[in-house]
Design a protein around this motif. Structure first.
Motif, mmCIF file in Angstrom:
data_model
loop_
_atom_site.group_PDB
_atom_site.id
_atom_site.type_symbol
_atom_site.label_atom_id
_atom_site.label_comp_id
_atom_site.label_asym_id
_atom_site.label_seq_id
_atom_site.Cartn_x
_atom_site.Cartn_y
_atom_site.Cartn_z
ATOM 1 N N VAL A 69 -0.132 -2.440 7.023
ATOM 2 C CA VAL A 69 -0.219 -2.030 5.620
ATOM 3 C C VAL A 69 -0.709 -0.585 5.533
ATOM 4 O O VAL A 69 -1.362 -0.080 6.445
ATOM 5 C CB VAL A 69 -1.147 -2.961 4.797
ATOM 6 N N GLU A 70 -0.374 0.057 4.423
ATOM 7 C CA GLU A 70 -0.783 1.448 4.200
ATOM 8 C C GLU A 70 -2.138 1.470 3.514
ATOM 9 O O GLU A 70 -2.418 0.663 2.631
ATOM 10 C CB GLU A 70 0.247 2.173 3.334
ATOM 11 N N THR A 71 -2.965 2.422 3.902
ATOM 12 C CA THR A 71 -4.268 2.567 3.257
ATOM 13 C C THR A 71 -4.106 3.321 1.941
ATOM 14 O O THR A 71 -3.253 4.193 1.809
ATOM 15 C CB THR A 71 -5.266 3.320 4.157
ATOM 16 N N VAL A 72 -4.925 2.956 0.978
ATOM 17 C CA VAL A 72 -4.937 3.619 -0.318
ATOM 18 C C VAL A 72 -6.160 4.527 -0.410
ATOM 19 O O VAL A 72 -6.094 5.597 -0.999
ATOM 20 C CB VAL A 72 -4.944 2.584 -1.465
ATOM 21 N N ALA A 73 -7.257 4.081 0.192
ATOM 22 C CA ALA A 73 -8.491 4.871 0.150
ATOM 23 C C ALA A 73 -9.346 4.545 1.365
ATOM 24 O O ALA A 73 -9.239 3.459 1.948
ATOM 25 C CB ALA A 73 -9.266 4.568 -1.134
ATOM 26 N N ARG A 74 -10.190 5.503 1.688
ATOM 27 C CA ARG A 74 -11.157 5.327 2.792
ATOM 28 C C ARG A 74 -12.485 5.877 2.289
ATOM 29 O O ARG A 74 -12.910 6.964 2.665
ATOM 30 C CB ARG A 74 -10.653 6.094 4.015
ATOM 31 N N PRO A 75 -13.150 5.128 1.353
ATOM 32 C CA PRO A 75 -14.367 5.647 0.730
ATOM 33 C C PRO A 75 -15.523 5.890 1.701
ATOM 34 O O PRO A 75 -16.359 6.750 1.453
ATOM 35 C CB PRO A 75 -14.737 4.594 -0.308
ATOM 36 N N LYS A 76 -15.573 5.130 2.774
ATOM 37 C CA LYS A 76 -16.601 5.294 3.809
ATOM 38 C C LYS A 76 -15.926 5.072 5.158
ATOM 39 O O LYS A 76 -14.861 4.442 5.221
ATOM 40 C CB LYS A 76 -17.713 4.267 3.636
ATOM 41 N N PRO A 77 -16.528 5.538 6.247
ATOM 42 C CA PRO A 77 -15.903 5.352 7.558
ATOM 43 C C PRO A 77 -15.602 3.879 7.906
ATOM 44 O O PRO A 77 -14.629 3.590 8.580
ATOM 45 C CB PRO A 77 -16.925 5.939 8.537
ATOM 46 N N ASP A 78 -16.434 2.971 7.409
ATOM 47 C CA ASP A 78 -16.242 1.550 7.711
ATOM 48 C C ASP A 78 -15.638 0.764 6.556
ATOM 49 O O ASP A 78 -15.702 -0.462 6.528
ATOM 50 C CB ASP A 78 -17.577 0.916 8.122
ATOM 51 N N THR A 79 -15.047 1.459 5.598
ATOM 52 C CA THR A 79 -14.442 0.795 4.440
ATOM 53 C C THR A 79 -13.041 1.351 4.207
ATOM 54 O O THR A 79 -12.859 2.562 4.164
ATOM 55 C CB THR A 79 -15.297 1.015 3.174
ATOM 56 N N VAL A 80 -12.089 0.443 4.066
ATOM 57 C CA VAL A 80 -10.702 0.815 3.827
ATOM 58 C C VAL A 80 -10.193 0.000 2.652
ATOM 59 O O VAL A 80 -10.476 -1.199 2.553
ATOM 60 C CB VAL A 80 -9.819 0.512 5.067
ATOM 61 N N VAL A 81 -9.436 0.619 1.772
ATOM 62 C CA VAL A 81 -8.820 -0.089 0.652
ATOM 63 C C VAL A 81 -7.311 -0.097 0.874
ATOM 64 O O VAL A 81 -6.716 0.934 1.178
ATOM 65 C CB VAL A 81 -9.168 0.563 -0.705
ATOM 66 N N ILE A 82 -6.723 -1.283 0.738
ATOM 67 C CA ILE A 82 -5.278 -1.448 0.896
ATOM 68 C C ILE A 82 -4.711 -2.098 -0.364
ATOM 69 O O ILE A 82 -5.437 -2.740 -1.115
ATOM 70 C CB ILE A 82 -4.938 -2.288 2.152
ATOM 71 N N ALA A 83 -3.417 -1.907 -0.577
ATOM 72 C CA ALA A 83 -2.751 -2.482 -1.745
ATOM 73 C C ALA A 83 -1.781 -3.562 -1.301
ATOM 74 O O ALA A 83 -1.085 -3.412 -0.304
ATOM 75 C CB ALA A 83 -1.995 -1.403 -2.504
ATOM 76 N N SER A 84 -1.750 -4.638 -2.054
ATOM 77 C CA SER A 84 -0.775 -5.693 -1.793
ATOM 78 C C SER A 84 0.483 -5.359 -2.587
ATOM 79 O O SER A 84 0.636 -5.772 -3.742
ATOM 80 C CB SER A 84 -1.327 -7.065 -2.200
ATOM 81 N N GLY A 85 1.374 -4.586 -1.951
ATOM 82 C CA GLY A 85 2.582 -4.107 -2.614
ATOM 83 C C GLY A 85 3.479 -5.201 -3.174
ATOM 84 O O GLY A 85 4.228 -4.962 -4.104
ATOM 85 N N PHE A 86 3.378 -6.400 -2.626
ATOM 86 C CA PHE A 86 4.164 -7.524 -3.144
ATOM 87 C C PHE A 86 3.317 -8.441 -4.016
ATOM 88 O O PHE A 86 3.648 -9.602 -4.228
ATOM 89 C CB PHE A 86 4.831 -8.297 -2.004
ATOM 90 N N GLY A 87 2.205 -7.914 -4.495
ATOM 91 C CA GLY A 87 1.371 -8.659 -5.430
ATOM 92 C C GLY A 87 0.618 -9.804 -4.781
ATOM 93 O O GLY A 87 0.388 -9.832 -3.571
ATOM 94 N N THR A 88 0.260 -10.779 -5.608
ATOM 95 C CA THR A 88 -0.532 -11.917 -5.133
ATOM 96 C C THR A 88 0.298 -12.894 -4.308
ATOM 97 O O THR A 88 -0.252 -13.820 -3.730
ATOM 98 C CB THR A 88 -1.177 -12.660 -6.315
ATOM 99 N N GLY A 89 1.600 -12.681 -4.234
ATOM 100 C CA GLY A 89 2.458 -13.562 -3.448
ATOM 101 C C GLY A 89 2.567 -13.170 -1.978
ATOM 102 O O GLY A 89 3.096 -13.935 -1.174
ATOM 103 N N ALA A 90 2.056 -11.995 -1.621
ATOM 104 C CA ALA A 90 2.117 -11.555 -0.222
ATOM 105 C C ALA A 90 1.326 -12.534 0.640
ATOM 106 O O ALA A 90 0.202 -12.915 0.305
ATOM 107 C CB ALA A 90 1.558 -10.144 -0.084
ATOM 108 N N GLN A 91 1.914 -12.915 1.762
ATOM 109 C CA GLN A 91 1.261 -13.901 2.619
ATOM 110 C C GLN A 91 -0.088 -13.415 3.143
ATOM 111 O O GLN A 91 -1.060 -14.173 3.164
ATOM 112 C CB GLN A 91 2.182 -14.305 3.781
#
Length: 151
Positions: free
Chosen positions: A54-76
């Protein structure tokens, strides 16, 4: 065919989305510069480890990564993390770091996406077009997941 439509088609092509997994397993995830990560999560029914790049959306801290579920809540992978938030993440020079997932509240997600849009306007336009073509909805509606890496 428009770029967004082509991108959406590629996101639905199994071999294409799984191609980077081999690089991550060979400990070459650094070639993606932290833009992609390998998420290893437990299947909610099988209990077996599953992989998703998955692609990262944000890296607010070195040990924190935010990702997006591009296929919504249905993504496995998203559904699996809802059932079992303990996971492993390979990103940059880190390999199979233990992590825990948390879905961001709507207000947090809006803030993260607004910052991403300001910092990466071209990527936001392209990514939003692809996601919207893939799901038929707005990028602003996709759930964001924060991964907190341990150790």
């Amino acid at each position: 065919m428009k770029t967004a439509d082509l991108g959406a088609k590629l996101l639905r092509t199994r071999w294409f989305v799984r191609a980077p997994i081999g690089l991550f397993r060979a400990r070459l995830g650094f070639v993606f510069g932290g833009r992609l990560l390998l998420l290893e999560h437990l299947g909610r029914k099988s209990g077996r480890w599953r992989d998703a790049v998955v692609e990262t959306v944000a890296r607010p801290k070195p040990d924190t990564v935010v990702i997006a579920s591009g296929f919504g809540t249905g993504a496995q992978w998203y559904r699996n993390l809802q059932a079992q938030p303990e996971c492993r993440v390979s990103i940059g020079g880190r390999y199979r770091a233990a992590a825990v997932a948390r879905t961001l509240a709507d207000t947090e997600a809006v803030s993260v996406l607004a910052r991403y849009k300001c910092e990466h306007p071209r990527a936001y336009r392209e990514l939003s077009g692809v996601i919207e073509a893939a799901i038929g909805g707005s990028i602003d509606e996709v759930p964001l997941v924060e991964l907190t890496l341990r150790g």
